[in-house]
Design a protein around this motif. Structure first.
Motif, mmCIF file in Angstrom:
data_model
loop_
_atom_site.group_PDB
_atom_site.id
_atom_site.type_symbol
_atom_site.label_atom_id
_atom_site.label_comp_id
_atom_site.label_asym_id
_atom_site.label_seq_id
_atom_site.Cartn_x
_atom_site.Cartn_y
_atom_site.Cartn_z
ATOM 1 N N ASN A 97 0.809 -1.215 0.000
ATOM 2 C CA ASN A 97 0.000 0.000 0.000
ATOM 3 C C ASN A 97 0.847 1.272 0.000
ATOM 4 O O ASN A 97 0.295 2.371 -0.072
ATOM 5 N N LEU A 98 2.162 1.131 0.114
ATOM 6 C CA LEU A 98 3.038 2.286 0.253
ATOM 7 C C LEU A 98 3.614 2.711 -1.093
ATOM 8 O O LEU A 98 3.817 1.890 -1.991
ATOM 9 N N SER A 99 3.900 3.988 -1.205
ATOM 10 C CA SER A 99 4.532 4.512 -2.412
ATOM 11 C C SER A 99 5.962 3.999 -2.528
ATOM 12 O O SER A 99 6.540 3.508 -1.549
ATOM 13 N N ARG A 100 6.530 4.158 -3.703
ATOM 14 C CA ARG A 100 7.913 3.727 -3.911
ATOM 15 C C ARG A 100 8.863 4.479 -2.983
ATOM 16 O O ARG A 100 9.798 3.902 -2.429
ATOM 17 N N GLY A 101 8.608 5.784 -2.813
ATOM 18 C CA GLY A 101 9.465 6.565 -1.936
ATOM 19 C C GLY A 101 9.417 6.087 -0.505
ATOM 20 O O GLY A 101 10.443 6.017 0.177
ATOM 21 N N MET A 102 8.211 5.733 -0.029
ATOM 22 C CA MET A 102 8.086 5.248 1.350
ATOM 23 C C MET A 102 8.717 3.880 1.506
ATOM 24 O O MET A 102 9.324 3.574 2.534
ATOM 25 N N GLN A 103 8.593 3.044 0.484
ATOM 26 C CA GLN A 103 9.260 1.746 0.540
ATOM 27 C C GLN A 103 10.776 1.915 0.582
ATOM 28 O O GLN A 103 11.483 1.154 1.249
ATOM 29 N N GLN A 104 11.279 2.934 -0.116
ATOM 30 C CA GLN A 104 12.724 3.181 -0.117
ATOM 31 C C GLN A 104 13.210 3.581 1.275
ATOM 32 O O GLN A 104 14.314 3.226 1.690
ATOM 33 N N LYS A 105 12.377 4.303 2.007
ATOM 34 C CA LYS A 105 12.745 4.654 3.377
ATOM 35 C C LYS A 105 12.859 3.403 4.251
ATOM 36 O O LYS A 105 13.743 3.301 5.100
ATOM 37 N N VAL A 106 11.945 2.454 4.048
ATOM 38 C CA VAL A 106 12.008 1.206 4.809
ATOM 39 C C VAL A 106 13.276 0.433 4.434
ATOM 40 O O VAL A 106 13.919 -0.177 5.288
ATOM 41 N N ALA A 107 13.640 0.462 3.160
ATOM 42 C CA ALA A 107 14.864 -0.205 2.721
ATOM 43 C C ALA A 107 16.084 0.381 3.412
ATOM 44 O O ALA A 107 16.999 -0.340 3.839
ATOM 45 N N LEU A 108 16.125 1.707 3.537
ATOM 46 C CA LEU A 108 17.229 2.351 4.232
ATOM 47 C C LEU A 108 17.232 1.983 5.708
ATOM 48 O O LEU A 108 18.286 1.691 6.284
ATOM 49 N N ALA A 109 16.052 1.990 6.312
ATOM 50 C CA ALA A 109 15.958 1.622 7.729
ATOM 51 C C ALA A 109 16.453 0.203 7.943
ATOM 52 O O ALA A 109 17.165 -0.079 8.912
ATOM 53 N N ARG A 110 16.093 -0.697 7.041
ATOM 54 C CA ARG A 110 16.513 -2.096 7.156
ATOM 55 C C ARG A 110 18.033 -2.215 7.077
ATOM 56 O O ARG A 110 18.658 -2.954 7.838
ATOM 57 N N ALA A 111 18.636 -1.479 6.156
ATOM 58 C CA ALA A 111 20.087 -1.545 5.999
ATOM 59 C C ALA A 111 20.820 -0.984 7.207
ATOM 60 O O ALA A 111 21.910 -1.447 7.557
ATOM 61 N N LEU A 122 26.488 -0.319 0.933
ATOM 62 C CA LEU A 122 26.467 -0.225 -0.519
ATOM 63 C C LEU A 122 25.132 0.392 -0.913
ATOM 64 O O LEU A 122 24.087 -0.236 -0.775
ATOM 65 N N LEU A 123 25.169 1.617 -1.368
ATOM 66 C CA LEU A 123 23.947 2.370 -1.656
ATOM 67 C C LEU A 123 23.807 2.583 -3.158
ATOM 68 O O LEU A 123 24.611 3.274 -3.774
ATOM 69 N N ASP A 124 22.782 1.980 -3.720
ATOM 70 C CA ASP A 124 22.519 2.079 -5.156
ATOM 71 C C ASP A 124 21.273 2.941 -5.360
ATOM 72 O O ASP A 124 20.159 2.480 -5.186
ATOM 73 N N GLU A 125 21.485 4.201 -5.689
ATOM 74 C CA GLU A 125 20.395 5.174 -5.849
ATOM 75 C C GLU A 125 19.510 5.214 -4.597
ATOM 76 O O GLU A 125 18.292 5.023 -4.676
ATOM 77 N N PRO A 126 20.066 5.485 -3.421
ATOM 78 C CA PRO A 126 19.304 5.333 -2.182
ATOM 79 C C PRO A 126 18.177 6.337 -1.999
ATOM 80 O O PRO A 126 17.249 6.081 -1.232
ATOM 81 N N THR A 127 18.244 7.493 -2.656
ATOM 82 C CA THR A 127 17.207 8.507 -2.445
ATOM 83 C C THR A 127 16.274 8.659 -3.641
ATOM 84 O O THR A 127 15.477 9.591 -3.682
ATOM 85 N N THR A 128 16.359 7.736 -4.593
ATOM 86 C CA THR A 128 15.451 7.779 -5.736
ATOM 87 C C THR A 128 14.010 7.627 -5.265
ATOM 88 O O THR A 128 13.691 6.738 -4.477
ATOM 89 N N GLY A 129 13.142 8.503 -5.750
ATOM 90 C CA GLY A 129 11.732 8.425 -5.400
ATOM 91 C C GLY A 129 11.355 9.169 -4.139
ATOM 92 O O GLY A 129 10.181 9.192 -3.767
ATOM 93 N N LEU A 130 12.328 9.787 -3.467
ATOM 94 C CA LEU A 130 12.037 10.521 -2.246
ATOM 95 C C LEU A 130 11.787 12.000 -2.546
ATOM 96 O O LEU A 130 12.397 12.570 -3.453
ATOM 97 N N ASP A 131 10.910 12.615 -1.762
ATOM 98 C CA ASP A 131 10.686 14.052 -1.902
ATOM 99 C C ASP A 131 11.902 14.789 -1.338
ATOM 100 O O ASP A 131 12.734 14.205 -0.631
#
Length: 260
Positions: free
Chosen positions: A143-157, A166-175
């Motif tokens: 139910n989450l946007s791509r940007g919000m999912q990316q935040k969870v990915a960062l939190a997980r890492a 190893l950060l591959d486009e870590p802020t793509t999709g974020l405001d």
């Protein structure tokens, strides 16, 4: 001991061209070192080989030649040791889509051996720091946007305070605000945990703001790797963008290469 030692690293993929197949080089013999605690940014357009490089270093792909080591551990022979030292954030992060952000992070924490008490305290703290809203933390990831999912990915890492990020486009999709929050958190992780960061991006401002050295990857070849100011001086450029264009000899959008 260096954090990363990469020597003549090569990777090819087989692609269809009509009825025939041809081998296309994603990385064509890349070599560089990264010191412990250093942040190195690798700039390049889509197709330049950035994601292939990250996948090789995180043991998700096998190279076709050359070598890579993480704190002295060979990325091919010592995969288990390398995976304990590395956390990866990519633009195509995967999750259990029916589970919430908290459930996904709790699962990851157990996988990495964190204690339940530690997990209950750390997960909300990290979600706060990456700007993830409290009222969305129990929603399914689907139910989450791509940007919000990316935040969870960062939190997980960042859950395990990794030695190498190893950060591959870590802020793509974020405001813009979320991007600033994430970039600030990356700086804090370096300062507080002596983490080493390899940042692959096409955001020149992000690279210049975070990295000690900046490299330019084009068509699977690493054209240069040095501090941003030295890179600008080398090409007589006032901005990193001008240096980037001068190094590649053509526009950012029209890059060609084997892999992303």
């Amino acid at each position: 001991m260096k954090a990363l030692e990469v020597h003549n690293l090569r990777k090819e993929f087989v692609r269809r061209d009509g009825r025939s197949r041809k081998r296309v080089a994603a990385l064509g013999g890349v070599s560089f070192d990264v010191e412990r605690g250093e942040c190195v940014a690798v700039l390049g357009p889509n197709g330049s080989g950035k994601s292939t490089l990250v996948r090789l270093l995180s043991t998700l792909l096998l190279p076709d030649g050359g070598s890579a080591s993480v704190f002295g551990h060979d990325a091919v022979r010592d995969t288990r040791a390398v995976r304990r030292l590395v956390n990866r954030v990519s633009v195509e992060a995967s999750f259990f889509k029916k589970m919430s952000a908290i459930e996904n992070l709790s699962y990851a924490a157990r996988f990495y051996g964190l204690r339940p008490a530690e997990t209950r305290e750390r997960i909300p703290q990290i979600l706060d720091r990456v700007g993830f809203p409290e009222d969305r933390r129990v929603e399914p990831m689907e139910n989450l946007s791509r940007g919000m999912q990316q935040k969870v990915a960062l939190a997980r890492a960042l859950l395990t305070a990794p030695v190498l990020l190893l950060l591959d486009e870590p802020t793509t999709g974020l405001d813009p605000r979320s991007k600033q929050e994430v970039q600030g958190f990356i700086k804090e992780v370096r300062a507080e945990h002596d983490a080493t960061v390899l940042l692959c991006t096409h955001d020149l401002a992000e690279a210049e703001g975070l990295a000690d050295r900046v490299g330019i990857l084009d068509g699977g070849a690493l054209l240069c790797l040095e501090p941003a100011e030295e890179l600008k001086a080398r090409y007589g450029a006032e901005t990193l963008e001008e240096a980037f264009f001068a190094a590649r000899g053509h526009s950012f959008e029209n890059g060609e290469g084997g892999g992303s």
